[in-house]
Design an enzyme around this catalytic site. Structure first.
Site, mmCIF file in Angstrom:
data_model
loop_
_atom_site.group_PDB
_atom_site.id
_atom_site.type_symbol
_atom_site.label_atom_id
_atom_site.label_comp_id
_atom_site.label_asym_id
_atom_site.label_seq_id
_atom_site.Cartn_x
_atom_site.Cartn_y
_atom_site.Cartn_z
ATOM 1 N N GLU A 110 36.489 29.077 38.515
ATOM 2 C CA GLU A 110 36.274 29.693 39.821
ATOM 3 C C GLU A 110 37.458 29.347 40.722
ATOM 4 O OE1 GLU A 110 33.853 31.721 40.508
ATOM 5 O OE2 GLU A 110 32.895 31.429 38.569
ATOM 6 N N TYR A 214 42.983 51.773 40.499
ATOM 7 C CA TYR A 214 41.787 50.941 40.566
ATOM 8 C C TYR A 214 42.065 49.766 41.498
ATOM 9 C CZ TYR A 214 37.781 48.159 39.462
ATOM 10 O OH TYR A 214 36.637 47.439 39.595
ATOM 11 N N ASN A 219 38.312 38.185 45.292
ATOM 12 C CA ASN A 219 37.418 37.823 46.394
ATOM 13 C C ASN A 219 38.040 36.778 47.315
ATOM 14 O OD1 ASN A 219 37.078 35.352 45.060
ATOM 15 N ND2 ASN A 219 35.141 35.946 44.137
ATOM 16 N N GLU A 228 40.017 39.042 35.630
ATOM 17 C CA GLU A 228 39.964 40.183 34.699
ATOM 18 C C GLU A 228 39.886 41.526 35.432
ATOM 19 O OE1 GLU A 228 37.465 38.195 35.362
ATOM 20 O OE2 GLU A 228 35.900 39.612 35.943
ATOM 21 N N LYS A 229 39.667 41.513 36.750
ATOM 22 C CA LYS A 229 39.718 42.776 37.513
ATOM 23 C C LYS A 229 41.072 43.450 37.314
ATOM 24 C CE LYS A 229 37.000 40.799 41.295
ATOM 25 N NZ LYS A 229 36.865 39.480 40.647
#
Ligand SMILES: *[C@@H]1O[C@H](CO)[C@@H](O)[C@H](O)[C@H]1NC(C)=O
Length: 333
Positions: A110, A214, A219, A228-229
């Protein structure tokens, strides 16, 4: 290990009466154990057992014994500890004293903003396992890997211009503000829980591939925190528009002409103008796919690959070590 050895000996006794095998077998196991490294995943869910040979078969990494069996604690060369499982309660840590040869690995994927900064972590771990490039064991969410053979780029058929699939909507996030501005100037196809449009994995793939652009918006913004976005967009054939660390940081991982960075534009309006321009210029749009000629995308698969990479690292670094400045390194740098 003990049970497997016993099982084998029993089988050998029952089905191979040639008792002369036994000393050979015993020697073989001894040798293998000496070279091998045992990695105990302290929080691996027990209903998903490791395959004993996973590191060799999946990643070509030899000499690793992965286990989730806490009975093997006193023999384990390394113990993987997942931050999320201890951030509420340090009593989730192993309670027996740590054997002198054993290394504790701090595993966290994270971002600092979403990692609880709890007391008690300083001087606790021996090794860090993280997406950061300067972690002891570095594992990004994904990466570009060279192709064995060059090929032409491939752009999937497009019927949408800009898309965004989001699961975590927070008005405080910078990305939320940016999206609200951007949509004033260009149509954005949105999906995910906050838009009451849940998508399955196959729908996700189909949607991303059908979009020219895309929004790979992280965040929170932190060094090397590129999830992985980004890699999914590249893999599925959409040009990622990124928000996250600086362009320079992204370029450490992927070619500069494979993505669009929001920081390259003065305003959401200027970005929208550029996207609309590219929509009219097929040739310029295709240039974003040049990386495909020589690269392919690898998305890392987490738990087992983590354990195998840790094992490889532990084998290669037998010397003692400690993580002395975890807070400074992870939360403040
Ligand atoms: C692991 O870290 C602990 C705590 O910092 C330290 O006491 C111990 O010597 C280290 N062990 C190894 C094998 O590096």
């Amino acid at each position: 290990m003990g049970i497997q050895l016993l099982g084998c000996l029993l089988t050998c006794l029952l089905y191979r009466p040639a008792i002369t095998w036994l000393p050979v077998l015993a020697k073989h196991f001894q040798a293998e154990h000496k070279q091998g490294v045992t990695v105990l995943d302290w929080h691996w869910p027990f209903d998903h057992p490791f395959k004993f040979n996973s590191c060799r078969s999946s990643y070509n990494i030899e000499g690793c014994h992965l286990t989730a069996d806490r009975e093997l604690y006193s023999q384990a060369d390394a113990v993987l500890i997942h931050h999320r499982e201890i951030e509420e309660d340090l009593s989730n840590l192993p309670q027996e004293p740590r054997p002198s040869f054993q290394k504790w690995v701090w595993r966290n994927f994270e971002s600092p903003a979403h990692t609880n900064r709890i007391p008690g972590l300083e001087d606790l771990f021996n090794v860090t396992l993280n997406y950061r490039q300067d972690a002891d064991i570095n594992m990004p969410y994904g990466s570009l890997v060279p192709r064995t053979k060059e090929r032409e780029e491939f752009v999937p058929h497009k019927n949408r211009l800009v898309c965004w699939i989001v699961s975590n909507w927070n008005p405080e996030h910078k990305r939320t503000w940016y999206y609200m501005e951007l949509r004033k100037f260009i149509r954005i196809h949105t999906y995910g829980d906050p838009f009451n449009k849940k998508v399955s994995l196959s729908e996700y793939r189909m949607i991303v591939a059908s979009c020219k652009f895309y929004l790979s918006f992280e965040n929170s913004v932190h060094k090397d925190y590129i999830t992985e976005k980004l890699h999914n967009a590249l893999k599925l054939g959409a040009v990622p528009v990124v928000m996250g660390p600086t362009r320079g940081n992204y370029e450490k991982f992927i070619p500069g002409d494979s993505f669009i960075h929001v920081d390259d534009f003065r305003s959401p309006r200027a970005l929208a103008k550029h996207l609309l321009f590219l929509d009219e210029n097929e040739e310029m749009y295709r240039k974003y796919f040049k990386w495909q000629r020589i690269h392919t995308v690898r998305i890392n698969s987490f738990p087992i690959q983590n354990a195998c990479n840790s094992c490889e690292y532990i084998r290669g670094h037998p010397e003692n070590r400690m993580v002395t400045e975890l807070y400074k390194w992870f939360w403040e740098e």
